[in-house]
Design an enzyme around this catalytic site. Sequence first.
Site, PDB file in Angstrom:
ATOM      1  N   GLY A  16      -5.659 -81.841 -12.115  1.00 61.45           N
ATOM      2  CA  GLY A  16      -5.683 -83.285 -11.934  1.00 61.45           C
ATOM      3  C   GLY A  16      -5.112 -83.715 -10.600  1.00 61.45           C
ATOM      4  CD  GLU A  35       3.355 -77.177  -7.930  1.00 62.58           C
ATOM      5  OE1 GLU A  35       4.053 -76.520  -8.726  1.00 62.58           O
ATOM      6  OE2 GLU A  35       2.399 -77.893  -8.295  1.00 62.58           O
ATOM      7  N   GLY A  86      -2.062 -74.512 -12.476  1.00 53.92           N
ATOM      8  CA  GLY A  86      -2.581 -73.523 -13.398  1.00 53.92           C
ATOM      9  C   GLY A  86      -3.736 -72.708 -12.866  1.00 53.92           C
ATOM     10  CG  HIS A 469      -6.129 -73.573 -22.883  1.00 55.56           C
ATOM     11  ND1 HIS A 469      -6.985 -72.705 -23.531  1.00 55.56           N
ATOM     12  CD2 HIS A 469      -6.102 -73.174 -21.588  1.00 55.56           C
ATOM     13  CE1 HIS A 469      -7.453 -71.826 -22.670  1.00 55.56           C
ATOM     14  NE2 HIS A 469      -6.943 -72.087 -21.479  1.00 55.56           N
TER      15      HIS A 469
END
Length: 547
Positions: A16, A35, A86, A469
């Site tokens: 995203g 990050e 990820g 997930h």
Amino acid sequence: MTAFDHDVVVIGSGFGGSVAALRLSAKGYRVHVYEAGRRFADTDFAKTSWNVRRYLWAPAIGCFGVQRIHRLPHVMILAGAGVGGGSLNYANTLYEPGPAFFADPQWAALGDWHDELAPHYATAKRMLGVVEQYPHSGPVERIMEGAANDLGVGDTFRRAPVGVFFGAPGETVPDPFFGGDGPDRTGCTLCGNCMVGCRVGAKNTLAKNYLALAERLGATIEPLRTVVEVRPRAGGGYEVTTVRSGAWLARDRRTVSAEQVVFAAGTWGTQQLLHRMKDSGALPALPDALGRLTRTNSEALDGAVAVAVPEELELARGVAITTSFHVDERTHVENVRYGPGSNLMGMLATGLVPGDRSLLARLGSLVGGMLRHPVTALRLGSLRRWSERGIIALVMQTADNSLTLSLRRRFGRRVLTSAQGEGDPNPSHLPGAHLAAQAIAARVASASGVHAEARGSWPEVFGIPLTAHFLGGAVVSGSPDQGVVDRYHRVWGYPGLHVVDGAAVPANPGVNPSLTITAMAERAVSLWPRRSGADERPTQEELLARH
């Protein structure tokens, strides 16, 4: 006009956050990305998972790798860390979900999501370099097809769509995806270590596409900074405070201002930050629906391991996930592999136990099997060549189950905890996963000529499933009573805040969610105005009046 340090601060650089960074930079916004993890060159990744400091993420003890592991009472979570989120340790697998996902009651009344997201799935596939079918075949692919046939579901078997550059193996060429604007790429060598970090440069991580292009347009990325507070700023906009990731002392606390903030820290990171901001009073008007409809993709990780296999069988050769089939209409099974030498995750594996029994019965079954066949148990449980002796079965469902997350006090700190949520209880085991693992084990035994068994995981023995997930908890909704963000991903009550990651996903997709997160992010930011342009999106007040 009020001066801000940045037009947009993006928290996180995964599927995203990377989309937001590129698309908003292209619209003229001054974008800064925080990050928590480090930046990796290809050669910085661990050679195998035993290189713990480069593989695992535990910055407080000096581990700055790509693999996060989180624990809740009802699930153990595998997630990513680093610039690229990820994508650095995911399995390159990019399926679109089936109709049940788009028709989920949580958001079905808000639009025709299949049609509305279709062009954005297409864009996401192009950006992530999706190869619609894994192009190679080997023993694992034949074993999976055979297991599907044995279960009577051979018609559902397919090759996985993967985001990998399959050029000449090991040969580096100029960017083949973006007309030379991206970095050089190297052809996949089928080493199998996609989830440890691709040292070859073949994996289409976000650092190779969205983030590389965003930085060319002026977006700035600051690694090893953890956001600890977001609060409204006097006069408009928001203040975003960060500290040095993992620091015990000299945390180097800094605060910047931004007109708008995008939460894209992954479901765990975004939920944790939002819960703490609501609890602390920094964002007191966050909807009470925060934490509800947290999903695990109704997931389990089982598999099959042989006591030994001939080296020429090469079960560890290939990309991480290459095939899948459906045990039933809602249960999806994929093979997963690590490369030779990457045996650390084998520490989570143990015998398969009957999940519908009590903990005492499960432990008794496990111990009984070990006592009856101690030599076989030792050989199956050995970590020696673990990644080369078996196949992990990743099982996902479209089932409607969820958890509700909240904060609780533990050792003087407020930490996330879980309770069973809406829909069915989040499953502690999946019968379909056991069936698949047993069918795969039978085929591994046949292919290798030695004894093989279905395997489960230690967390599953204790009634705690594993998921790679983790989704939801700040989901798209028609009102703040039903979720955290509106259909444009703006936080209810704080339209300058946005959730653009897995936390906004409203239902279990039953497939790997990376492509869906990317497509939802593409749609959300495509609807932003250009910088200083007119915003044609309805206000939240207008949306509520329609609802």
